[in-house]
Scaffold this motif. Structure first.
Motif, short mmCIF file in Angstrom:
data_model
loop_
_atom_site.label_atom_id
_atom_site.label_comp_id
_atom_site.label_asym_id
_atom_site.label_seq_id
_atom_site.Cartn_x
_atom_site.Cartn_y
_atom_site.Cartn_z
N THR A 14 0.83 -1.20 0.00
CA THR A 14 0.00 0.00 0.00
C THR A 14 0.86 1.25 0.00
O THR A 14 0.59 2.21 -0.73
CB THR A 14 -0.94 0.00 1.22
N VAL A 15 1.91 1.26 0.80
CA VAL A 15 2.82 2.41 0.83
C VAL A 15 3.51 2.57 -0.52
O VAL A 15 3.65 3.69 -1.03
CB VAL A 15 3.84 2.26 1.97
N LEU A 16 3.92 1.48 -1.13
CA LEU A 16 4.59 1.53 -2.43
C LEU A 16 3.67 2.10 -3.50
O LEU A 16 4.05 3.01 -4.25
CB LEU A 16 5.08 0.14 -2.84
N VAL A 17 2.46 1.60 -3.58
CA VAL A 17 1.51 2.08 -4.58
C VAL A 17 1.19 3.55 -4.35
O VAL A 17 1.13 4.34 -5.29
CB VAL A 17 0.23 1.22 -4.59
N SER A 18 1.00 3.92 -3.11
CA SER A 18 0.67 5.31 -2.79
C SER A 18 1.81 6.25 -3.16
O SER A 18 1.58 7.32 -3.76
CB SER A 18 0.35 5.45 -1.30
#
Length: 69
Positions: free
Chosen positions: A29-33
């Motif tokens: 989630t952090v990577l995509v965000s």
């Protein structure tokens, strides 16, 4: 990162959240965000004020070079 990669990573993040793999889901989630927010940021006036015009020109050139590969 192109849109297909972002869609795949978002799908994997959702699947991990549903299936209970919380640490992996959080990282995805952090990577995509961060990837989805990075491109608009390097073209913003705020980035130029924070890092200077020279640095932002270099980052934009690097971003274009990375997309061509």
């Amino acid at each position: 990162m192109n849109n297909v990669n972002q869609i795949v990573l978002a799908y994997l993040a959702i699947w991990c959240w549903v299936d209970g793999f919380m640490p992996t889901a959080f990282v995805l989630t952090v990577l995509v965000s961060s990837e989805s927010l990075w491109s608009p940021f390097i073209h913003s006036k705020l980035a130029v004020k924070l890092f200077g015009a020279d640095t932002m020109v270099l980052l934009q050139q690097k971003s274009v070079t990375d997309r061509r590969q």
